[in-house]
Motif scaffolding. Sequence first.
Motif, PDB file in Angstrom:
ATOM      1  N   LEU A  82       0.830  -1.197   0.000  1.00 20.12           N
ATOM      2  CA  LEU A  82       0.000   0.000   0.000  1.00 20.12           C
ATOM      3  C   LEU A  82       0.864   1.247   0.000  1.00 20.12           C
ATOM      4  O   LEU A  82       2.010   1.238   0.452  1.00 20.12           O
ATOM      5  N   SER A  97      -1.314   6.763   1.171  1.00 18.54           N
ATOM      6  CA  SER A  97      -2.728   7.137   1.050  1.00 18.54           C
ATOM      7  C   SER A  97      -3.650   5.927   1.127  1.00 18.54           C
ATOM      8  O   SER A  97      -4.868   6.074   1.027  1.00 18.54           O
ATOM      9  N   GLY A  98      -3.062   4.728   1.294  1.00 23.57           N
ATOM     10  CA  GLY A  98      -3.873   3.530   1.425  1.00 23.57           C
ATOM     11  C   GLY A  98      -4.231   2.854   0.120  1.00 23.57           C
ATOM     12  O   GLY A  98      -4.991   1.882   0.108  1.00 23.57           O
ATOM     13  N   SER A 118      -0.589  -1.579   7.359  1.00 23.73           N
ATOM     14  CA  SER A 118      -0.856  -0.177   7.652  1.00 23.73           C
ATOM     15  C   SER A 118      -0.579   0.088   9.137  1.00 23.73           C
ATOM     16  O   SER A 118      -0.609  -0.842   9.947  1.00 23.73           O
ATOM     17  N   PRO A 119      -0.300   1.350   9.515  1.00 22.67           N
ATOM     18  CA  PRO A 119      -0.257   2.526   8.650  1.00 22.67           C
ATOM     19  C   PRO A 119       1.050   2.613   7.861  1.00 22.67           C
ATOM     20  O   PRO A 119       2.081   2.090   8.292  1.00 22.67           O
TER      21      PRO A 119
END
Length: 353
Positions: A133, A136-137, A178-179
């Motif tokens: 990822l 920004s995801g 994530s993150p």
Amino acid sequence: MDAGVVGRFHGFIFRTVWGAVVSAGVGLGILGLAVAQPAAKAGREVTLSAQSVPLSTSQPALDQVGALRFLGGLWLQSEDPGFGGLSGLVVSEAAGALRILAVTDQGEKLTARVALEEGRLKRLESATLEPLLSPSGVAIAGKALGDAESLTRLPDGRILVGFERRHRIWAYGPDLTSPVTTFATPEALQRAPSNGGLESLASWPDGRILAITEHLERAGRTMAAFLWTGGVWTEVEWKPSEEGFEPADATVAPNGDLLVLERYFSALPPMRLRSRIIRVKGESVKAGARLEGEVMAELTAPLTSENFECISAFVNKQGKTQIVLASDNNFNTIQRTLLLWFETAPEPIRPGA
């Protein structure tokens, strides 16, 4: 020369020469890169077949090279077109289970459980592939944005990933989750060739992080490298063990020494592909240093050889240092994805000692 050798030569040349030509056109800006970005594949389980490979093709019983004892090797294959291109690797043991975490140079992560029998490498189980990822995801894929070439696990559990083409470092959560955040990137790294950036990242428990470039040369034919200490990047240099060798990956051994995986390829007769593991005293890695070390082991024919781009080191539950290598097959059917397992061998007793 047999077809396999010729094919590997063509594959390697395509990557190092034609790949460089193609990548020269990558300076398109953010919009152009977004247009070129292919659709990312969904996360999925992958079935891996594993064929045992010896340390030496001419001496199948050979079990030591340099300062390393061989504990098995696998040629890994899968029908999933996303499997391959391994360029960074972390192997760890927790709760009695060995796990592999790797990145590919097409923007995916590979996870798998390692199965050993009587201490020797036998197979990988429960393998999965999943796109990396962005901060920004958004899932990334392809060479333009997803050319992940190196990774290292920090003391706080985060994992840093170094990317080429758009030179940058991103910080991920444990297991590349994530993150995802941007990590400070050495300003001078932007001068690196598109396909010659951060091939190596390594970190120490005291917070030091070492980043070595593949093709950003400095005076004296050393390679530009950078050391993160005290919250800033300072410049250091990597001196190859011999002319023609290039840094392909790095890791920190359990005793604090730096281990650098070097690669050498010569297209001139006799064509040769060589890999070396170089050991550097950990205390010598400091700001302004010119880093060089001693050869622990070298893999070249008739020993099993490939385009090795990954190295990881850890201590197993018996207290022995394990060193694992993996190769990048460049997503072609001629090169191989190999996983080789070693442990450090006792130092030989010298006469008169």
